[in-house]
Scaffold this motif. Structure first.
Motif, mmCIF file in Angstrom:
data_model
loop_
_atom_site.group_PDB
_atom_site.id
_atom_site.type_symbol
_atom_site.label_atom_id
_atom_site.label_comp_id
_atom_site.label_asym_id
_atom_site.label_seq_id
_atom_site.Cartn_x
_atom_site.Cartn_y
_atom_site.Cartn_z
ATOM 1 N N SER A 202 14.204 0.647 9.253
ATOM 2 C CA SER A 202 13.957 0.808 7.830
ATOM 3 C C SER A 202 14.193 2.258 7.393
ATOM 4 C CB SER A 202 12.524 0.370 7.528
ATOM 5 O OG SER A 202 12.169 0.678 6.219
ATOM 6 N N LYS A 204 16.162 4.435 8.838
ATOM 7 C CA LYS A 204 17.594 4.709 8.916
ATOM 8 C C LYS A 204 18.289 4.264 7.625
ATOM 9 C CE LYS A 204 21.304 2.841 11.793
ATOM 10 N NZ LYS A 204 21.418 2.078 13.046
ATOM 11 N N ASP A 205 17.775 3.178 7.093
ATOM 12 C CA ASP A 205 18.370 2.596 5.905
ATOM 13 C C ASP A 205 18.082 3.381 4.644
ATOM 14 O OD1 ASP A 205 19.765 0.151 6.191
ATOM 15 O OD2 ASP A 205 18.693 -0.398 4.363
ATOM 16 N N ASN A 206 16.819 3.654 4.412
ATOM 17 C CA ASN A 206 16.425 4.351 3.195
ATOM 18 C C ASN A 206 15.001 4.863 3.365
ATOM 19 O OD1 ASN A 206 15.364 4.937 0.593
ATOM 20 N ND2 ASN A 206 17.035 3.779 -0.303
ATOM 21 N N ASP A 208 12.991 6.542 1.348
ATOM 22 C CA ASP A 208 12.046 6.318 0.250
ATOM 23 C C ASP A 208 11.446 4.922 0.347
ATOM 24 O OD1 ASP A 208 12.457 8.796 -0.736
ATOM 25 O OD2 ASP A 208 13.786 8.190 -2.376
ATOM 26 N N VAL A 209 12.313 3.955 0.617
ATOM 27 C CA VAL A 209 11.832 2.587 0.747
ATOM 28 C C VAL A 209 10.878 2.490 1.933
ATOM 29 C CG1 VAL A 209 12.500 0.206 1.185
ATOM 30 C CG2 VAL A 209 13.890 1.623 -0.319
ATOM 31 N N GLN A 211 8.965 4.737 3.222
ATOM 32 C CA GLN A 211 7.662 5.321 2.874
ATOM 33 C C GLN A 211 6.857 4.380 2.005
ATOM 34 O OE1 GLN A 211 7.496 9.402 1.430
ATOM 35 N NE2 GLN A 211 9.605 9.624 2.073
ATOM 36 N N SER A 212 7.534 3.750 1.066
ATOM 37 C CA SER A 212 6.807 2.884 0.150
ATOM 38 C C SER A 212 6.333 1.611 0.856
ATOM 39 C CB SER A 212 7.664 2.546 -1.066
ATOM 40 O OG SER A 212 8.576 1.541 -0.725
ATOM 41 N N LEU A 213 6.815 1.389 2.086
ATOM 42 C CA LEU A 213 6.294 0.274 2.874
ATOM 43 C C LEU A 213 5.231 0.765 3.859
ATOM 44 C CD1 LEU A 213 9.631 -1.652 3.457
ATOM 45 C CD2 LEU A 213 7.732 -2.329 1.991
ATOM 46 N N GLY A 214 4.696 1.943 3.577
ATOM 47 C CA GLY A 214 3.568 2.441 4.360
ATOM 48 C C GLY A 214 3.963 3.130 5.655
ATOM 49 N N ILE A 215 5.257 3.436 5.820
ATOM 50 C CA ILE A 215 5.702 4.059 7.061
ATOM 51 C C ILE A 215 5.631 5.575 6.938
ATOM 52 C CG2 ILE A 215 7.648 4.344 8.632
ATOM 53 C CD1 ILE A 215 8.615 1.557 7.598
ATOM 54 N N ASN A 216 4.925 6.190 7.872
ATOM 55 C CA ASN A 216 4.904 7.644 7.927
ATOM 56 C C ASN A 216 6.203 8.091 8.596
ATOM 57 O OD1 ASN A 216 4.505 10.327 8.453
ATOM 58 N ND2 ASN A 216 2.363 10.083 9.050
ATOM 59 N N LEU B 52 6.065 9.175 -4.451
ATOM 60 C CA LEU B 52 7.377 9.625 -4.009
ATOM 61 C C LEU B 52 7.742 10.976 -4.626
ATOM 62 C CD1 LEU B 52 8.707 7.876 -2.002
ATOM 63 C CD2 LEU B 52 10.004 6.778 -3.806
ATOM 64 N N ALA B 72 3.556 9.151 -0.133
ATOM 65 C CA ALA B 72 3.951 7.784 -0.488
ATOM 66 C C ALA B 72 3.429 6.745 0.505
ATOM 67 C CB ALA B 72 5.471 7.697 -0.597
ATOM 68 N N HIS B 73 3.498 7.052 1.799
ATOM 69 C CA HIS B 73 3.058 6.033 2.763
ATOM 70 C C HIS B 73 1.543 5.832 2.716
ATOM 71 C CE1 HIS B 73 2.638 9.646 5.355
ATOM 72 N NE2 HIS B 73 1.645 8.980 5.871
ATOM 73 N N ALA B 76 0.873 3.617 -0.254
ATOM 74 C CA ALA B 76 1.243 2.238 0.088
ATOM 75 C C ALA B 76 0.147 1.570 0.909
ATOM 76 C CB ALA B 76 2.562 2.228 0.855
ATOM 77 N N ARG B 77 -0.412 2.320 1.843
ATOM 78 C CA ARG B 77 -1.435 1.728 2.717
ATOM 79 C C ARG B 77 -2.713 1.391 1.968
ATOM 80 N NH1 ARG B 77 -0.495 5.284 8.208
ATOM 81 N NH2 ARG B 77 1.634 4.549 8.501
ATOM 82 N N ARG B 82 5.738 -1.394 -4.130
ATOM 83 C CA ARG B 82 6.730 -1.309 -5.193
ATOM 84 C C ARG B 82 8.091 -1.760 -4.698
ATOM 85 N NH1 ARG B 82 9.029 4.478 -6.523
ATOM 86 N NH2 ARG B 82 10.517 3.076 -7.490
ATOM 87 N N PHE B 84 12.444 -1.168 -5.620
ATOM 88 C CA PHE B 84 13.318 -0.118 -6.148
ATOM 89 C C PHE B 84 14.406 -0.716 -7.025
ATOM 90 C CE2 PHE B 84 11.109 1.876 -2.803
ATOM 91 C CZ PHE B 84 11.088 3.229 -3.091
ATOM 92 N N TYR B 87 17.958 -0.006 -4.863
ATOM 93 C CA TYR B 87 17.957 -0.413 -3.457
ATOM 94 C C TYR B 87 17.899 -1.931 -3.335
ATOM 95 C CZ TYR B 87 16.390 -1.028 1.303
ATOM 96 O OH TYR B 87 16.279 -1.421 2.596
ATOM 97 N N MET B 105 2.868 -3.179 8.089
ATOM 98 C CA MET B 105 1.904 -2.222 7.563
ATOM 99 C C MET B 105 0.484 -2.639 7.924
ATOM 100 S SD MET B 105 1.965 -0.581 3.844
ATOM 101 C CE MET B 105 0.631 -1.251 2.905
#
Ligand SMILES: Nc1ncnc2c1ncn2[C@@H]1O[C@H](COP(=O)(O)OP(=O)(O)O)[C@@H](O)[C@H]1O
Ligand SMILES: [Mg+2]
Lengths: 335, 248
Positions: A202, A204-206, A208-209, A211-216, B52, B72-73, B76-77, B82, B84, B87, B105
Motif C-alpha cells: 500500500s 509503495k502505491d500511495n 497518503d492513502v 496513512q489514511s488507512l492507519g499505516i505508520n 494529511l 494521518a495514521h 485513522a486509527r 476517507r 481520495f 486515487y 488496521m
C-alpha cells in the motif's frame, strides 16, 4: 501457529510454478551427489548466497518500493562480527551470527530512521553514502584489521567444525547455505501476506492513502529495512566463514550493493521467486565472465557495463523484471 | 457530544487561503453533504481534518479528542476514514487484498483480515470482483472498492471525496445505494463531497456549501437549493441577475 501455516502455504501459486519450484529444490538437494567441478560448486554457493541477499533486498526494495543501494554495509557488519569474534575470542558462528544480526539491525535503525524521511532517489543516494562512510571507517580501524582485512586461518581448527562453520570441503558450506535458502523462502512467503507485507504494498502505491488507512508509513519502512538487513547480515556472517578472508573492499563495496539490488530487480522486484531467478541468471554469468576475463587484461570492469545495460533494459521495458513478463503473459492468456 | 467539530479552521498554501475560518459540527449518525464549485477548498478541508495537511490555525475535535496535531495514521486509527478524489486503488493487489489493507488496521491476523474483507465485499455486492486486479475494473467499481477499503477499518466517520465523479447515471444510483447502506445499515456517519449538487441533495440530511475557501451556507437540502448565495457561487453572477433568485 497461523504463522507457520501461512509460511508453508503456497496455494496461491499456480501448479506449474510449484512443480518447477519442486524440481529446482530437488536438484539443489541432490546436486553435490553428482560429479561436479570445484568451480561449479563455488558458483552454486554464490547463487544461494545471492538469492538470500536478493530476498532480503526484496522486502524493502521490492514489496516496499524503496530502492536501497546500500545493502553491502550490512554484509560487512555480519562478516566482520563473525570474523572478529571467531579470531579474537573463538566465538562459534551460531552465536556470532545472531549477534552480527543485532549489530546490523541496530545500525539499520540508526540509518533508516533519518533516511526514510527522504523519498525516492534521495533515499537511494543516501544508502550509497552511508555504505561508503562505513567502509571508510573499517579501512582505517585497526581493531578490525583496517584495509588489510581479517583472515580466518583454517589450520587452527579441526574441520569439519560445525560450530565454527570451518570446513575443508565446500559441500558442507553448500548444505548450510541451502538450509538458510529454504528458510528464507518460507520467511518471505509468510512476510508477503503478513500485515506488514500488505502495508508495504500500500505504501509503495500511495503513501497518503496508506496513512489514511492507519499505516505508520515511516515506522513500517524502518521495520522492513531491519528485516532486509537481518537477511543480508546472516549471509555476511556465512561469507566470513566460507571465504575466510574479508576486506572492506569486497564485503562493503558499491559493486556488491548494486549487484544485490540488480539481481532482485532483474528477476522481479516484489515477487516471491524474482530474486532467485535473478541470482540464477546473473551469478553464473558473473562467474564465467570473471573466469573468462581473468585471462584478458584490460577488460576488467566490463561486468559493470553489462549491469548498467541490464538496468537500462529493465527500466525501459519491464520494471517488474522477468517475473513481470511471466505474469503479463499469463494474464493475457486468461483474458 | 458531537462526533466531529471543526473550529475556525484556516489553511494557507503560501499566499492562497484554501480554507478560510471554517467551522462545522457533525453529530453521530448524520449524512452531511459538502458541496462547492471546483477549487472551493473541499478536498483541502478533508486533508486537514484527516491529518494529511497541517492546519494553519483552528482546531479539529473528533469523538471528544483534539486531533488537530495528530498524524494521518493516528487520526485513522481513532476511526476517521476517507477516500481520495483521484486515487483509485492499488494496482498490485486484487480487490480482496485491497480491502484487507484497510482491515489490517484492526487486526494482525491475515485470516481475520480476509474474513472481514469478504464480509464487506458481500455487503457492498462486490464479492464477484474479489479476484480481479483493481486496474481491470470499471471506474465505478474502482470507486466502490476504495470505499470498501476505507470501511475495512470499521470507521465511525467516513469522508467520501467525489466518489460519484465521472460515473454514468446508473452507476451513480448504485454508488448512492452503497452510501445509504453504509450510513443506515452499517451505522457509519458520512460526509460526502460532490460538486454535482443534485446528487448530494437527494441523500444528505444537511448540506454545507463552500466557495473560495469560505463556508457560505449550511442547512437542509431544500433551503440550500434556494439560497441565492449558493446559486451565485455555482452559476455565476449573471445567471442570478437574469433569472432572479428562483431556481428549483
Ligand atoms: N497541496 C496544495 N498546494 C498548493 N495549493 C493547493 C494544494 N491543494 C489544493 N490547493 C489549492 O487550494 C484550492 C482548493 O483546492 P481543493 O481543496 O482541491 O478544491 P476542491 O476540492 O473544492 O475542488 C485550489 O485553489 C487549489 O489549487
Ligand atoms: Mg476536490
Amino acid at each position: 501457529m497461523e504463522t507457520i501455516k501461512n509460511a508453508l502455504d503456497f496455494s496461491d501459486s499456480p501448479r506449474i510454478d510449484l512443480t518447477i519450484a519442486g524440481l529446482v529444490a530437488l536438484f539443489l538437494l541432490v546436486f553435490p551427489i553428482f560429479p561436479h567441478s570445484a568451480f561449479a560448486m563455488a558458483t552454486m554457493i554464490q547463487f544461494l548466497m545471492f538469492s538470500l541477499y536478493g530476498m532480503g533486498w526484496n522486502t524493502i526494495g521490492g514489496y516496499g518500493g524503496q530502492v536501497d543501494l546500500g545493502k553491502a554495509q550490512y554484509v560487512g557488519i555480519g562478516a566482520y562480527t563473525t570474523a572478529v569474534m571467531l579470531i579474537r575470542w573463538d566465538v562459534p558462528f551460531w552465536i556470532s551470527m545472531p549477534i552480527g544480526m543485532c549489530f546490523a539491525v541496530i545500525w539499520s535503525f540508526i540509518i533508516g530512521y533519518p533516511l526514510f524521511r527522504l523519498k525516492g532517489h534521495y533515499f537511494a543516494i543516501a544508502t550509497i553514502a552511508t555504505t561508503l562512510v562505513l567502509k571508510d571507517i573499517f579501512e582505517v580501524w585497526d581493531f578490525v584489521g583496517a584495509a588489510r582485512g581479517l583472515e580466518i586461518s583454517p589450520i587452527k581448527y579441526i574441520p569439519p567444525d560445525f560450530l565454527r562453520l570451518i570446513f575443508k570441503q565446500d559441500v558442507y558450506y553448500y548444505y548450510v547455505i541451502l538450509g538458510f535458502f529454504f528458510l528464507g523462502i518460507l520467511y518471505v512467503n509468510w512476510f508477503r501476506r503478513s500485515r506488514l507485507g500488505f502495508q508495504l504494498r500500500s505504501i509503495k502505491d500511495n503513501e497518503d492513502v496508506a496513512q489514511s488507512l492507519g499505516i505508520n508509513v515511516h515506522w513500517a519502512k524502518v521495520k522492513t529495512y531491519a528485516i532486509a538487513t537481518a537477511f543480508v547480515s546472516l549471509v555476511g556472517s556465512f561469507h566470513a566463514c566460507y571465504i575466510k578472508n574479508i576486506e572492506p573492499e569486497d564485503t562493503m563495496s558499491l559493486d556488491l550493493s548494486i549487484l544485490i539490488a540488480l539481481m532482485a530487480m532483474l528477476g522481479g522486484a516484489g515477487s516471491l521467486w524474482g530474486p532467485i531467478i535473478g541470482a540464477g541468471i546473473l551469478i553464473p554469468c558473473k562467474s564465467y565472465l570473471k573466469e573468462w576475463l581473468g585471462a584478458q587484461v584490460g577488460l576488467v570492469g566490463i561486468d559493470l557495463i553489462i549491469y548498467a545495460g541490464i538496468i537500462m533494459v529493465i527500466s525501459a521495458f519491464e520494471p517488474r523484471g522477468i517475473w513481470g513478463i511471466v505474469e503479463k503473459v499469463r494474464r493475457r492468456k486468461r483474458s | 457530544m458531537a462526533l466531529l467539530e471543526i473550529h475556525g479552521l484556516i489553511k494557507d498554501f503560501g499566499g492562497l487561503r484554501a480554507n478560510d475560518d471554517i467551522s462545522i459540527t457533525m453529530e453521530r449518525g448524520e449524512l452531511v453533504g459538502l458541496i462547492g464549485p471546483n477549487g472551493a477548498g473541499k478536498t483541502t478541508l478533508f486533508n486537514c481534518v484527516s491529518g494529511l495537511h497541517p492546519v494553519t490555525s483552528g482546531r479539529v475535535m473528533f469523538d471528544g479528542q483534539d486531533i488537530t496535531d495528530l498524524k494521518a495514521h493516528e487520526v485513522a486509527r481513532l476511526g476517521l476514514a476517507r477516500t481520495f478524489q483521484v486515487y483509485v486503488a492499488s494496482g498490485d493487489l486484487n480487490v480482496e487484498e485491497n480491502v484487507m489493507v484497510g482491515c489490517f488496521m484492526r487486526t494482525r491476523s491475515p485470516s481475520r483480515a480476509r474474513a472481514r474483507a469478504n464480509e464487506i465485499l458481500k455487503d457492498l455486492n462486490l464479492h464477484d470482483l474479489s479476484e480481479f486486479r483493481v486496474s481491470e475494473l470499471t471506474v465505478a467499481a474502482q470507486k466502490r472498492v476504495t470505499m470498501a477499503t476505507a470501511l475495512g477499518s470499521d470507521p465511525k466517520l467516513l469522508l467520501l471525496d467525489e466518489v460519484a465523479a465521472g460515473l454514468n447515471p446508473s452507476e451513480i444510483e448504485e454508488i448512492m445505494a452503497d452510501i445509504r447502506h453504509v450510513h443506515e445499515d452499517m451505522g457509519v456517519t458520512v460526509m460526502l463531497i460532490e460538486h454535482v449538487m443534485e446528487l448530494v441533495m437527494k441523500v444528505s440530511d444537511r448540506v454545507i456549501v463552500l466557495d473560495s475557501g469560505k463556508k457560505i451556507a449550511e442547512g437542509d437540502p431544500e433551503t440550500i437549493v434556494e439560497d441565492p448565495r449558493v446559486i451565485k457561487a455555482y452559476l455565476g453572477e449573471r445567471y442570478v441577475r437574469e433569472h432572479g433568485g428562483d431556481i428549483g
